[in-house]
Enzyme design. Structure first.
Site, PDB file in Angstrom:
ATOM      1  N   GLU A 115     -67.298  11.226 -24.892  1.00 36.29           N
ATOM      2  CA  GLU A 115     -65.901  11.263 -25.328  1.00 36.29           C
ATOM      3  C   GLU A 115     -65.088  11.199 -24.052  1.00 36.29           C
ATOM      4  O   GLU A 115     -64.620  12.193 -23.540  1.00 36.29           O
ATOM      5  CB  GLU A 115     -65.613  12.535 -26.133  1.00 36.29           C
ATOM      6  CG  GLU A 115     -64.484  12.364 -27.144  1.00 36.29           C
ATOM      7  CD  GLU A 115     -63.099  12.439 -26.550  1.00 36.29           C
ATOM      8  OE1 GLU A 115     -62.812  11.660 -25.610  1.00 36.29           O
ATOM      9  OE2 GLU A 115     -62.307  13.248 -27.021  1.00 36.29           O
ATOM     10  N   GLU A 133     -59.563   6.962 -18.573  1.00 37.47           N
ATOM     11  CA  GLU A 133     -60.261   8.088 -17.950  1.00 37.47           C
ATOM     12  C   GLU A 133     -61.561   7.663 -17.267  1.00 37.47           C
ATOM     13  O   GLU A 133     -62.400   8.495 -16.935  1.00 37.47           O
ATOM     14  CB  GLU A 133     -60.550   9.168 -18.999  1.00 37.47           C
ATOM     15  CG  GLU A 133     -59.303   9.860 -19.504  1.00 37.47           C
ATOM     16  CD  GLU A 133     -59.604  11.006 -20.465  1.00 37.47           C
ATOM     17  OE1 GLU A 133     -60.794  11.288 -20.713  1.00 37.47           O
ATOM     18  OE2 GLU A 133     -58.647  11.622 -20.966  1.00 37.47           O
TER      19      GLU A 133
END
Length: 752
Positions: A206, A215
């Site tokens: 995730e 990210e």
């Protein structure tokens, strides 16, 4: 006295405009030996270090940190001694862990996908060995073991989170099946003496943000497939798709471009224009992530159907190298192509039957109960320039990406030579406006109604012999004052960037010789800077790029005090005063970001709740936090109440300002917190609010200023489970303004 020979000094430079959700900083780390400073490392800084300078030193076994902060209200630099884990606590306190744990749709879909992946591996007669990158609380690892995985390696680079994950795993009884590894995944080793005994055959991650790849998901996947995961293994999620839709929207376009400003004075109309350099500038590459569901569909015109721009198969080797993808669009309506709306979804399984989508509500089936989430929103991308498109005439939309970001370019139908696309680097701001002003500030400058209020106020205070001084960052007020007849206008700009930008704007409007820019801090002004003139009208919006909370713009009061010697005895100050307002509200969803979770999909995560609560108890985190409430629906439970007033006609008060009282709750509902904002009284009868615009109906639904962030003080008691009988009848408050520190402290208590 500090006797340690080794000290480290971290200097943080803010390289992005204030308010941009992703800030890039630079850390210059110095080794100090006596009087010598040797630069030996440069590296990116974490976002939470904004506006700070850290000086670490060791006394015995205790590490302390002196934090130097540029106080946005007073303008001074303050040094405070903090615990060595100070930054960790700030990161945890403002994290979105609670939001993710409350994301039921995300959690259920991950659990379903993990069960399916474990079953597929078991059906092949293999042991299920899981690699969970970015484990956080360890939730997905615990799901995997519960689903039948034989062992799970849970990787978490953030040390406090890794420690919490170990405790959570132990409390839930999975310590024998889950190993938490406190490393970056690229540092993990595999082998008999390594972090992992063998490669995993199930990869769970995730690592996504609103932009999907922001990210660092792509390089993490790329490394994992090369070194940590078996070929042909399973992945949860299995794949992701990025979607795009072309729209025309004056409102959204106003977040990226400047429109001409009309000045109507008596029978004369003048127009403020902006240099072509600003008009043609592509802007900054960072995505504008927002709660797109809160933008009324009447605010934009859809020009194309939704198209899939690209997809990523996470079960196979991923290539993070920069690339591009082109999709053909057939406009369904003619208009000006200005903005790309984008979102993504993930398939948790190869067949695509378990899907988690970030699509806005108008895209999803009516039967769907759209999950609210703040950790994943939707993307707004601005095209470098607006382009006319015509219904039925094909155009080509290209999405370019590097490891961490995406940007777009639109082209008309091309010949064969044009179809040989070449990679185009990310856009760079060349005009400096996008470096000085964030997207809401662009919207604010383009708000003609707001500008008209300043025009009306200036018309009431300006005389032909007025000597004006403006104190605000990159404001158009000097232009307004000059056009409305002031004899002389001075403006203070604190940075070279704002100086250069405003100089370009003044030249474009042929007033560069009539408005003098002074690149100095207010307290450093001299009589010669002002050409030995006394200021008769002091003006400010006020707006300062360093402000995060509404009252940070009280820096105008401190600046007004600093220039007092240069003002006439009868000086007019605009705005003449400011009022701090507060109102108790019930949020539809925003409360989730601060609400304890307790258990999540049957797993006990109280340790995470306690960890967040502990970090929130740190001094800075106890205070109100900024949120753009136009994105977060709420209803008022009380009337708005003026709680404190600041008179800009006077200097900074010498003593603490205090007020207390209570507000009656007029409507039933859960009092999640208090919203606070400033209202600036330009004149006795003209005011500009940075918060509440109106309470739109009897139910108390609120409309907020879309250009400003309001301050939200969450009531911890209201975030806990309650029954209807727990509703208080009133909220008491105590608010103090410390003029020395420029800080507002507050406390609230419910009354039954």
């Amino acid at each position: 006295m500090i006797s340690s020979a080794y000290k480290s000094l971290y200097v943080f430079f803010n390289l992005c405009p204030s308010g941009v959700r992703t800030n890039y900083l630079l850390i210059a780390q110095f080794l100090i030996t006596g009087q010598k400073f040797q630069l030996f490392e440069l590296k990116p800084a974490p976002q939470n270090c904004l506006h700070t300078i850290h000086k670490e030193y060791k006394l015995g076994s205790i590490m302390k940190v002196f934090c130097g902060r540029a106080n946005p209200t007073t303008g001074s630099v303050e040094w405070l001694e903090e615990d060595e884990n100070y930054d960790y606590h700030q990161e945890i306190a403002r994290s979105c862990y609670a939001d993710m744990l409350h994301d039921k749709d995300r959690n259920v879909k991950y659990y379903q996908g993990i069960r399916a992946a474990v079953n597929r591996v078991k059906e092949r007669g293999e042991k299920a060995i899981v690699l969970d990158i970015g484990t956080g609380t360890g939730l997905l690892s615990m799901m995997a073991v519960t689903a039948g995985a034989d062992f799970c390696y849970a990787i978490e680079v953030f040390t406090p989170m890794a420690i919490a994950a170990v405790k959570i795993v132990e409390k839930n009884g999975f310590s024998d099946k889950i190993k938490v590894i406190n490393k970056h995944s690229t540092e993990v080793t595999v082998g008999p003496d390594g972090d992992m005994q063998c490669r995993a055959n199930i990869l769970i991650t995730e690592l996504f943000d609103t932009e999907l790849i922001g990210e660092g998901a792509l390089p993490s996947y790329e490394h994992a497939h090369k070194y940590l995961v078996q070929e042909g293994g399973e992945a949860v999620p299995h794949r992701a798709r990025v979607y795009a839709q072309l729209v025309e929207s004056k409102r959204m376009w106003s977040w990226n471009k400047l429109f001409p400003v009309h000045i109507q004075a008596e029978d004369d109309e003048k127009i403020i224009v902006f240099p072509s350099e600003i008009e043609n500038c592509p802007g900054v590459p960072s995505v504008y992530d927002i709660q797109l569901n809160q933008v009324p569909q009447s605010d934009f015109t859809v020009l194309s159907d939704v198209v899939t721009m690209f997809s990523v198969d996470f079960s196979k080797q991923v290539n993070s190298s920069s690339t591009y993808y082109t999709a053909k669009l057939e406009p369904i309506k003619s208009g000006m192509a200005q903005v790309i709306l984008s979102w993504w979804d993930v398939d948790m399984d190869p067949s695509g039957t378990i899907k988690c989508t970030m699509a806005p509500s108008w895209i999803q089936p009516i039967s769907n109960d759209v999950q609210w989430r703040d950790h994943w929103m939707q993307c707004v991308y601005f095209l470098p320039n607006e382009e006319p498109v015509f219904q039925g005439e094909n155009v080509y939309l290209t999405a370019y990406r590097d490891e961490y970001s995406v940007w777009y370019k639109l082209q008309k139908a091309r010949n064969e030579e044009d179809k040989k696309d070449a990679y185009v680097g990310s856009p760079l701001c060349s005009c400096q406006a996008h470096l000085l002003w964030n997207r809401p500030r662009f919207g604010e400058l383009n708000d003609q109604n707001r500008t008209n209020q300043y025009i009306q106020a200036l018309m009431t205070v300006l005389e032909k012999d007025s000597i004006c001084l403006c104190i605000s960052d990159g404001s158009l007020l000097p232009l307004l004052a000059q056009y409305l007849g002031a004899e002389k206008v001075f403006t203070v700009e604190n940075s070279a960037v704002s100086h250069c930008l405003m100089e370009k704007i003044f030249k474009a409007n042929h007033v560069a010789d009539k408005i003098k820019i002074i690149e100095k801090r207010p307290e450093l002004l001299t009589a010669s800077d002002l050409e030995d003139k006394k200021v008769s009208v002091l003006i400010g919006e006020p707006f300062f790029t360093t402000s995060l909370l509404p009252w940070h713009n009280l820096y105008f009061l401190y600046a007004r005090t600093a220039v007092a010697a240069h003002l006439t005895n009868s000086v007019t100050v605009l705005p003449q005063s400011a009022s701090l307002y507060m109102m108790v509200v019930e949020f539809k969803d925003l409360w989730r970001i601060r609400s304890p979770c307790g258990t999540c999909e049957g797993f006990d995560v109280h340790i995470m709740d306690d960890m967040i609560k502990n970090s929130l108890n740190f001094r800075e985190s106890k205070e109100a936090e900024p949120h753009p409430l136009w994105e977060y629906p709420c209803k008022s439970l009380s009337d708005p109440q003026e709680v404190m007033t600041f008179d800009f006609r006077l200097t900074v008060p010498q003593h603490t300002l205090s007020t207390d009282g209570s507000v009656n709750l007029l409507r039933p509902g859960k009092s999640h917190g208090a919203v606070l904002w400033m209202e600036y009284h330009l004149t006795a009868d003209i005011s500009v609010s940075t918060g509440l615009v109106q309470i739109s109906d009897e139910k108390g639904n609120c409309k907020w200023n879309p250009h400003c962030k309001q301050a939200v003080y969450f009531f911890s008691s209201a975030l806990e489970p309650e029954t209807l009988t727990d509703f208080p009848s009133a909220i008491t408050y105590a608010i103090n303004f410390n003029p020395k520190m420029g800080e507002i402290a507050m406390s609230f208590k419910p009354l039954s």
